[in-house]
Design an enzyme around this catalytic site. Structure first.
Site, mmCIF file in Angstrom:
data_model
loop_
_atom_site.group_PDB
_atom_site.id
_atom_site.type_symbol
_atom_site.label_atom_id
_atom_site.label_comp_id
_atom_site.label_asym_id
_atom_site.label_seq_id
_atom_site.Cartn_x
_atom_site.Cartn_y
_atom_site.Cartn_z
ATOM 1 N N LYS A 32 0.812 -1.222 0.000
ATOM 2 C CA LYS A 32 0.000 0.000 0.000
ATOM 3 C C LYS A 32 0.849 1.279 0.000
ATOM 4 O O LYS A 32 2.061 1.234 0.267
ATOM 5 C CB LYS A 32 -0.924 -0.035 1.221
ATOM 6 C CG LYS A 32 -1.992 -1.131 1.166
ATOM 7 C CD LYS A 32 -2.934 -1.039 2.373
ATOM 8 C CE LYS A 32 -4.033 -2.085 2.312
ATOM 9 N NZ LYS A 32 -4.957 -1.960 3.474
ATOM 10 N N TYR B 156 -12.592 -2.094 -3.249
ATOM 11 C CA TYR B 156 -13.056 -2.095 -1.858
ATOM 12 C C TYR B 156 -14.574 -1.938 -1.747
ATOM 13 O O TYR B 156 -15.071 -1.524 -0.695
ATOM 14 C CB TYR B 156 -12.340 -1.003 -1.062
ATOM 15 C CG TYR B 156 -10.941 -1.408 -0.600
ATOM 16 C CD1 TYR B 156 -10.752 -2.499 0.255
ATOM 17 C CD2 TYR B 156 -9.822 -0.705 -0.997
ATOM 18 C CE1 TYR B 156 -9.489 -2.872 0.693
ATOM 19 C CE2 TYR B 156 -8.544 -1.071 -0.564
ATOM 20 C CZ TYR B 156 -8.391 -2.156 0.286
ATOM 21 O OH TYR B 156 -7.140 -2.528 0.730
ATOM 22 N N PHE C 88 -15.163 4.335 7.008
ATOM 23 C CA PHE C 88 -13.809 4.648 6.556
ATOM 24 C C PHE C 88 -13.623 4.490 5.046
ATOM 25 O O PHE C 88 -12.516 4.662 4.538
ATOM 26 C CB PHE C 88 -12.782 3.783 7.303
ATOM 27 C CG PHE C 88 -13.005 2.298 7.177
ATOM 28 C CD1 PHE C 88 -12.585 1.595 6.054
ATOM 29 C CD2 PHE C 88 -13.639 1.595 8.198
ATOM 30 C CE1 PHE C 88 -12.781 0.228 5.933
ATOM 31 C CE2 PHE C 88 -13.841 0.216 8.088
ATOM 32 C CZ PHE C 88 -13.419 -0.466 6.951
ATOM 33 N N ARG D 71 -2.072 -14.141 4.868
ATOM 34 C CA ARG D 71 -2.813 -13.426 5.926
ATOM 35 C C ARG D 71 -2.049 -13.503 7.257
ATOM 36 O O ARG D 71 -1.999 -12.547 8.017
ATOM 37 C CB ARG D 71 -4.214 -14.023 6.102
ATOM 38 C CG ARG D 71 -5.159 -13.866 4.916
ATOM 39 C CD ARG D 71 -5.667 -12.476 4.702
ATOM 40 N NE ARG D 71 -6.423 -11.936 5.814
ATOM 41 C CZ ARG D 71 -7.095 -10.787 5.773
ATOM 42 N NH1 ARG D 71 -7.123 -10.053 4.661
ATOM 43 N NH2 ARG D 71 -7.730 -10.329 6.818
ATOM 44 N N ARG E 60 2.600 -6.111 9.305
ATOM 45 C CA ARG E 60 1.905 -4.966 9.902
ATOM 46 C C ARG E 60 2.506 -4.566 11.249
ATOM 47 O O ARG E 60 2.557 -3.384 11.576
ATOM 48 C CB ARG E 60 0.417 -5.270 9.997
ATOM 49 C CG ARG E 60 -0.265 -5.117 8.614
ATOM 50 C CD ARG E 60 -1.637 -5.704 8.587
ATOM 51 N NE ARG E 60 -2.403 -5.288 7.406
ATOM 52 C CZ ARG E 60 -3.542 -5.853 7.035
ATOM 53 N NH1 ARG E 60 -4.060 -6.849 7.747
ATOM 54 N NH2 ARG E 60 -4.179 -5.422 5.965
ATOM 55 N N ASN F 32 -1.987 0.520 6.768
ATOM 56 C CA ASN F 32 -1.440 -0.708 7.333
ATOM 57 C C ASN F 32 -0.618 -1.538 6.347
ATOM 58 O O ASN F 32 -0.509 -2.745 6.474
ATOM 59 C CB ASN F 32 -2.556 -1.528 7.996
ATOM 60 C CG ASN F 32 -3.629 -1.920 7.014
ATOM 61 O OD1 ASN F 32 -3.534 -1.635 5.821
ATOM 62 N ND2 ASN F 32 -4.651 -2.614 7.497
ATOM 63 N N HIS G 154 -2.274 -5.370 1.677
ATOM 64 C CA HIS G 154 -3.574 -6.035 1.504
ATOM 65 C C HIS G 154 -3.314 -7.490 1.147
ATOM 66 O O HIS G 154 -2.356 -7.788 0.425
ATOM 67 C CB HIS G 154 -4.374 -5.394 0.356
ATOM 68 C CG HIS G 154 -5.506 -6.276 -0.097
ATOM 69 N ND1 HIS G 154 -6.729 -6.271 0.533
ATOM 70 C CD2 HIS G 154 -5.583 -7.248 -1.057
ATOM 71 C CE1 HIS G 154 -7.507 -7.192 -0.031
ATOM 72 N NE2 HIS G 154 -6.835 -7.785 -1.001
ATOM 73 N N GLU H 119 -9.873 -10.942 -7.272
ATOM 74 C CA GLU H 119 -8.958 -9.797 -7.140
ATOM 75 C C GLU H 119 -7.797 -9.891 -8.125
ATOM 76 O O GLU H 119 -7.398 -8.882 -8.718
ATOM 77 C CB GLU H 119 -8.449 -9.711 -5.693
ATOM 78 C CG GLU H 119 -9.567 -9.340 -4.720
ATOM 79 C CD GLU H 119 -9.155 -9.355 -3.245
ATOM 80 O OE1 GLU H 119 -10.004 -9.051 -2.403
ATOM 81 O OE2 GLU H 119 -7.984 -9.671 -2.937
HETATM 82 P P1 ADP Z 1 -7.888 -6.493 6.001
HETATM 83 O O1 ADP Z 1 -7.096 -5.578 5.091
HETATM 84 O O2 ADP Z 1 -7.058 -6.972 7.173
HETATM 85 O O3 ADP Z 1 -8.569 -7.617 5.279
HETATM 86 P P2 ADP Z 1 -10.518 -5.221 6.203
HETATM 87 O O4 ADP Z 1 -10.903 -6.011 4.989
HETATM 88 O O5 ADP Z 1 -11.404 -5.286 7.394
HETATM 89 O O6 ADP Z 1 -9.031 -5.593 6.687
HETATM 90 O O7 ADP Z 1 -10.396 -3.679 5.823
HETATM 91 C C1 ADP Z 1 -9.832 -3.294 4.583
HETATM 92 C C2 ADP Z 1 -8.892 -2.124 4.820
HETATM 93 O O8 ADP Z 1 -9.660 -1.000 5.249
HETATM 94 C C3 ADP Z 1 -7.865 -2.315 5.943
HETATM 95 O O9 ADP Z 1 -6.731 -3.041 5.549
HETATM 96 C C4 ADP Z 1 -7.531 -0.878 6.285
HETATM 97 O O10 ADP Z 1 -6.638 -0.294 5.346
HETATM 98 C C5 ADP Z 1 -8.905 -0.216 6.160
HETATM 99 N N1 ADP Z 1 -9.600 -0.183 7.450
HETATM 100 C C6 ADP Z 1 -10.192 -1.227 8.106
HETATM 101 N N2 ADP Z 1 -10.732 -0.861 9.270
HETATM 102 C C7 ADP Z 1 -10.493 0.481 9.387
HETATM 103 C C8 ADP Z 1 -10.800 1.473 10.369
HETATM 104 N N3 ADP Z 1 -11.473 1.145 11.483
HETATM 105 N N4 ADP Z 1 -10.391 2.746 10.150
HETATM 106 C C9 ADP Z 1 -9.720 3.075 9.027
HETATM 107 N N5 ADP Z 1 -9.400 2.193 8.037
HETATM 108 C C10 ADP Z 1 -9.774 0.915 8.223
HETATM 109 MG MG MG Z 2 -10.114 -7.567 3.866
#
Ligand code: ADP
Ligand code: MG
Length: 140
Positions: free
Chosen positions: A11, A51, A59, A87, A104, A114, A117, A128
């Site tokens: 990212k 997304y 968010f 993961r 992370r 973070n 992805h 994807e």
């Molecule tokens: P992951 O990337 O671990 O699969 P999610 O699919 O839940 O997590 O969320 C997608 C992305 O959205 C996260 O990697 C992060 O960049 C962002 N995100 C998730 N939760 C939050 C939050 N509470 N506030 C801001 N950004 C968030």
């Molecule tokens: Mg996810």
């Protein structure tokens, strides 16, 4: 277990800090082979579509803005049990909860910024991957 392919993004917070190589080393050291890789600037439409499952989350707008703010590196990773392995190596979404040694924990700035992805299922990995790569661009 089987050889799988998963979709990965390094990212903007990470590409900006020159962490592409360091993150790739964590992947490779954990048995994930980079079988396709390209650096791109994501368009707003690409980020919104990628997304879209999060469209109703508070968010979402911030996430799309972040993902289009700087270049990203899109990748296909291959290996034994690659979806779950990736993961695991990425660590929890919130770096404060990520295990030691995970990408992370090592590099993420916040729950939003973070660093990486990774697809959350084999089915989503296929969807994807197809969004960013054609079959002939993946060399296993
Ligand atoms: P992951 O990337 O671990 O699969 P999610 O699919 O839940 O997590 O969320 C997608 C992305 O959205 C996260 O990697 C992060 O960049 C962002 N995100 C998730 N939760 C939050 C939050 N509470 N506030 C801001 N950004 C968030
Ligand atoms: Mg996810």
């Amino acid at each position: 277990m089987a050889i799988e392919r998963t979709f990965s993004i390094i990212k903007p917070d990470a590409t900006k800090r020159n962490l592409t190589g360091a993150i790739n080393k964590v992947f490779e050291d954990n048995g994930l082979r980079i079988v396709a890789q390209r650096r791109i600037k994501m368009s707003e439409a690409q980020a919104q579509k990628f997304y879209e499952v999060h469209a109703e989350r508070p968010f979402y707008g911030e996430l799309v803005e972040f993902m289009t703010s700087e270049p990203v590196v899109v990748q296909v990773l291959e290996g034994e049990n690659a979806v779950a392995k990736h993961r695991e190596v990425m660590g929890a979404t919130n770096p404060a909860e990520a295990a030691d040694g995970t990408v992370r924990k090592l590099y993420a700035l916040s729950i939003g910024e973070n660093s990486v992805h990774g697809s959350d299922s084999l089915e989503n990995a296929k969807i994807e991957i197809a969004q960013f790569f054609s079959d002939d661009q993946i060399v296993g």
